[in-house]
Design an enzyme around this catalytic site. Structure first.
Site, PDB file in Angstrom:
ATOM      1  N   SER A 144       2.181 -13.722   4.523  1.00  0.00           N
ATOM      2  CA  SER A 144       0.884 -13.691   5.207  1.00  0.00           C
ATOM      3  C   SER A 144       0.885 -14.681   6.373  1.00  0.00           C
ATOM      4  O   SER A 144       1.683 -14.540   7.285  1.00  0.00           O
ATOM      5  CB  SER A 144      -0.228 -13.969   4.171  1.00  0.00           C
ATOM      6  OG  SER A 144      -1.480 -13.567   4.653  1.00  0.00           O
ATOM      7  N   ASP A 225      -1.691  -3.068   1.681  1.00  0.00           N
ATOM      8  CA  ASP A 225      -2.160  -3.906   2.775  1.00  0.00           C
ATOM      9  C   ASP A 225      -3.088  -3.046   3.627  1.00  0.00           C
ATOM     10  O   ASP A 225      -2.995  -1.814   3.615  1.00  0.00           O
ATOM     11  CB  ASP A 225      -0.971  -4.393   3.633  1.00  0.00           C
ATOM     12  CG  ASP A 225      -0.489  -5.785   3.237  1.00  0.00           C
ATOM     13  OD1 ASP A 225      -1.339  -6.660   2.984  1.00  0.00           O
ATOM     14  OD2 ASP A 225       0.740  -5.992   3.199  1.00  0.00           O
ATOM     15  N   HIS A 257      -1.460  -7.010  -1.079  1.00  0.00           N
ATOM     16  CA  HIS A 257      -1.151  -8.174  -0.257  1.00  0.00           C
ATOM     17  C   HIS A 257      -0.726  -9.378  -1.097  1.00  0.00           C
ATOM     18  O   HIS A 257      -0.061 -10.285  -0.592  1.00  0.00           O
ATOM     19  CB  HIS A 257      -2.400  -8.530   0.568  1.00  0.00           C
ATOM     20  CG  HIS A 257      -2.177  -9.603   1.587  1.00  0.00           C
ATOM     21  ND1 HIS A 257      -1.601  -9.357   2.812  1.00  0.00           N
ATOM     22  CD2 HIS A 257      -2.443 -10.936   1.552  1.00  0.00           C
ATOM     23  CE1 HIS A 257      -1.535 -10.494   3.493  1.00  0.00           C
ATOM     24  NE2 HIS A 257      -2.034 -11.460   2.759  1.00  0.00           N
TER      25      HIS A 257
END
Length: 282
Positions: A144, A225, A257
């Protein structure tokens, strides 16, 4: 509003509600890190600078004699939460195979600003290779916001640092590579980035032509995602490829995610195996 939703990863998980999935993520990574600390030889809170968060956690391979590859893990948390303290979960399957794992700490917002975070991560790599001459090859892994910081490491002009780390590979997981959209979301409330800062720190705008010894890059994204996160990964991977880098794009089914990275604590997980194969091919 639509952009806010696109950049709220917790809203896209089919497993759990948006609050629950974040809490579950914290619990999973903390538990994995605890297990790794209990079973690996470690050097915790090693300072690479004077700042309060400028510290590394080092998980040494089971047999640390001689040279060993190192996986540098850069945590996510939208540049404003999480820390190195729950970022050692990838160590468990890797140290037993002769790979050191290093979790990097950096100043998160609002204390840290984007220029400083990028600089800290670059300095941590410099420190690492100077401090541990036994390292034979550095592998970057970021999740991320951490994937963004790892990508910024790839764009570093190392002549300013007096050392050129031997970066062999990078695994960029569910990252953000163009910060411009972030300016228009709640995420920027804490970051307080200007347009200029966002452009200066966007890996998408900093893709350098691949050097002859450029490392291999794996850009991984989760099935669950958001479309924006998936687009960013796709476009950054294509930009690197166009500049001559060796890039693989991995679209992982049945993960979101959060569990896309949590599973690095599992031996059989595809990204764990990528780390093992890459480092053992040295």
């Amino acid at each position: 509003q639509a952009l806010e939703e696109q950049y709220s990863p917790s809203r896209w998980s089919p497993r759990l509600g948006s609050d629950t999935v974040v809490q579950a993520h914290l619990a999973a990574t903390a538990a994995g890190t605890e297990r790794a600390r209990a079973s690996a030889q470690t050097a915790l809170h090693v300072p690479y600078g004077d700042g309060e968060r400028e510290k590394l956690d080092v998980y040494f391979p089971t047999d640390p004699s001689g040279a060993f590859p190192v996986l540098v893990y850069i945590h996510g948390g939208y540049w404003q939460c999480l820390s190195k303290d729950e970022s050692g979960f990838a160590a468990l399957p890797l140290v037993s195979r002769g790979v050191a794992v290093v979790a990097v700490g950096y100043d998160t917002a609002p204390k840290g600003h984007m220029d400083a975070m990028v600089l800290q991560v670059r300095r941590s790599i410099t420190f690492l290779v100077e401090q541990y001459p036994g390292i034979r090859g550095v592998y970057l892994c970021g999740h991320s916001a951490g994937a963004h910081l790892a990508a910024m490491v790839l764009s570093t002009d190392w002549t300013e640092y007096g050392v050129v780390p031997d970066i062999k590979g990078a695994v960029l997981v569910s990252g953000v590579y163009d910060l411009e959209p972030i300016l228009h979301t709640y995420v920027n409330d804490a970051l307080n980035m200007s347009q200029e800062v966002a452009q200066r720190n966007s890996p998408m705008l900093r893709v350098a032509p691949a050097a002859p010894a450029a490392c291999e890059v794996l850009v991984a994204v989760a099935q669950h995602d958001s479309p924006e996160f998936r687009r960013q990964s796709q476009e950054y991977g294509q930009a690197l490829r166009a500049a001559g880098w060796s890039v693989s794009l991995l679209d992982l089914a049945s993960v979101d995610h959060f569990d896309i990275i949590e599973k690095l604590s599992e031996d059989s997980y595809v990204l764990t195996q990528v780390g093992e194969e890459s480092s053992s091919s040295l």
